[in-house]
Design a protein around this motif. Sequence first.
Motif, PDB file in Angstrom:
ATOM      1  N   GLU A  19       1.100  -1.045   0.146  1.00  0.00           N
ATOM      2  CA  GLU A  19      -0.330  -0.105   0.131  1.00  0.00           C
ATOM      3  C   GLU A  19       0.597   0.991  -0.094  1.00  0.00           C
ATOM      4  O   GLU A  19      -0.542   2.598  -0.292  1.00  0.00           O
ATOM      5  N   THR A  20       1.941   0.954   0.290  1.00  0.00           N
ATOM      6  CA  THR A  20       3.311   2.342   0.385  1.00  0.00           C
ATOM      7  C   THR A  20       3.302   2.631  -0.937  1.00  0.00           C
ATOM      8  O   THR A  20       3.827   2.134  -2.316  1.00  0.00           O
ATOM      9  N   LYS A  21       3.021   4.505  -1.101  1.00  0.00           N
ATOM     10  CA  LYS A  21       3.389   5.211  -2.131  1.00  0.00           C
ATOM     11  C   LYS A  21       3.909   5.593  -2.506  1.00  0.00           C
ATOM     12  O   LYS A  21       4.336   5.923  -1.223  1.00  0.00           O
ATOM     13  N   ARG A  22       4.915   4.753  -3.127  1.00  0.00           N
ATOM     14  CA  ARG A  22       6.404   5.988  -3.437  1.00  0.00           C
ATOM     15  C   ARG A  22       7.241   6.880  -4.732  1.00  0.00           C
ATOM     16  O   ARG A  22       6.513   6.636  -5.682  1.00  0.00           O
ATOM     17  N   ILE A  23       7.821   7.624  -4.609  1.00  0.00           N
ATOM     18  CA  ILE A  23       7.792   8.774  -5.684  1.00  0.00           C
ATOM     19  C   ILE A  23       9.718   9.209  -5.154  1.00  0.00           C
ATOM     20  O   ILE A  23      10.049   9.657  -3.960  1.00  0.00           O
ATOM     21  N   GLU A 193      -0.471  22.331  -2.624  1.00  0.00           N
ATOM     22  CA  GLU A 193      -1.806  21.479  -3.279  1.00  0.00           C
ATOM     23  C   GLU A 193      -1.328  20.729  -4.554  1.00  0.00           C
ATOM     24  O   GLU A 193      -1.895  19.604  -4.650  1.00  0.00           O
ATOM     25  N   SER A 194      -0.648  21.657  -5.441  1.00  0.00           N
ATOM     26  CA  SER A 194      -1.305  21.028  -7.149  1.00  0.00           C
ATOM     27  C   SER A 194       0.147  19.761  -6.858  1.00  0.00           C
ATOM     28  O   SER A 194      -0.573  19.046  -7.978  1.00  0.00           O
ATOM     29  N   ALA A 199       0.451  13.892  -7.951  1.00  0.00           N
ATOM     30  CA  ALA A 199       0.252  12.672  -7.032  1.00  0.00           C
ATOM     31  C   ALA A 199      -0.684  11.801  -6.908  1.00  0.00           C
ATOM     32  O   ALA A 199      -0.398  10.348  -7.174  1.00  0.00           O
ATOM     33  N   GLU A 200      -1.839  12.366  -6.270  1.00  0.00           N
ATOM     34  CA  GLU A 200      -2.646  11.299  -6.119  1.00  0.00           C
ATOM     35  C   GLU A 200      -3.728  10.551  -7.539  1.00  0.00           C
ATOM     36  O   GLU A 200      -4.167   9.573  -7.735  1.00  0.00           O
ATOM     37  N   LYS A 240      -0.331  12.347   3.791  1.00  0.00           N
ATOM     38  CA  LYS A 240      -0.860  11.250   2.632  1.00  0.00           C
ATOM     39  C   LYS A 240       0.008   9.963   1.909  1.00  0.00           C
ATOM     40  O   LYS A 240      -1.009   8.716   1.359  1.00  0.00           O
ATOM     41  N   GLY A 241       0.897   9.789   2.841  1.00  0.00           N
ATOM     42  CA  GLY A 241       0.916   8.078   3.324  1.00  0.00           C
ATOM     43  C   GLY A 241       2.641   7.894   1.813  1.00  0.00           C
ATOM     44  O   GLY A 241       2.580   6.353   1.187  1.00  0.00           O
ATOM     45  N   TRP A 242       2.404   9.397   1.262  1.00  0.00           N
ATOM     46  CA  TRP A 242       4.112   8.965   0.603  1.00  0.00           C
ATOM     47  C   TRP A 242       5.209   9.199   0.987  1.00  0.00           C
ATOM     48  O   TRP A 242       5.524   9.424   2.481  1.00  0.00           O
TER      49      TRP A 242
END
Length: 305
Positions: A19-23, A193-194, A199-200, A240-242
């Motif tokens: 579930e981890t969002k990676r960037i 915010e943008s 990303a989301e 947000k979990g990233w």
Amino acid sequence: MLALVLAACTSASATRVAETKRIALTFDDVPRHPGGFFSEDERTERLIAQLQRAGAVQAAFFLNPGKIVERDGARERIASYVAAGHVIANHSSTHLRLSETDAATYLADIDAAEAWLKGRDGYRAWFRFPFLDEGRNDKPKRDAIRAGLAERGLQNGYVTVDASDWFYEQAATNAVRAGQKIDTDALRDLYVESHVQSAEFTDELARKTLGRSPAHVLLLHETDLAALYLGDLVKALKEKGWAIISADEAFADPIAKLQPDVPSAQGTLIEALAWERGLPAPRWYARNNTVLAQKEFDKRVLGKD
């Protein structure tokens, strides 16, 4: 019983990892012209400090070596990024747009950049298309460049997440130079915010397209706004979990090998993959439409009705 507990814990742990969002963070157009807030040296110092505080141990800086002579101290600033643990890669020598350039000239510009980059500390064999322009609707040219990159051992330094940070930088610079009053808190909030929204949006599209969340690559530029607000952006992403990962980890994702065949090759890799696989529009984050972005900037940052 213990075996059941351990199995459950392992399963829960695997689920959390999945579930981890990676960037990863990447910066284009280095060395970039001055913005409206800092000198180029100050911008570099602040960017390095922001990355360090954010725990981003390895960002990638995509270089235009042909522009180094135009910017005093550019070599030293690039060396500072590398000394701080970051990596450098090819963004062409002079930032040509492929859809407006013949293939031979374009490949020669790539080669000129490689001649400067190869052998330097921090070098990675990645090439990022300026303007994310891969030839648009000219498929023979697109394929010629793909073949040329493969011959040179260069991997596409693709992007998955884009929020047109260059636009907000230019809008803010224009406002500063025009003597307009800027609400810097609103500018920070709009910038952060943008990028989080983009990303989301992109991750949701990627899950629909690929059935999973890949390692994402965020497109930023070497801007004053990044020097000001990168820490705020990373904090918001983490909320947000990233997770912020290295560029090396991001570009090792299996999607790095994909070469989607779409009617017009320009934009993010996720957008192209979604298009190729028949997902309906929108496949592009809304505020990449600069008309919409300008309205947000004017209203929130300049206080215009």
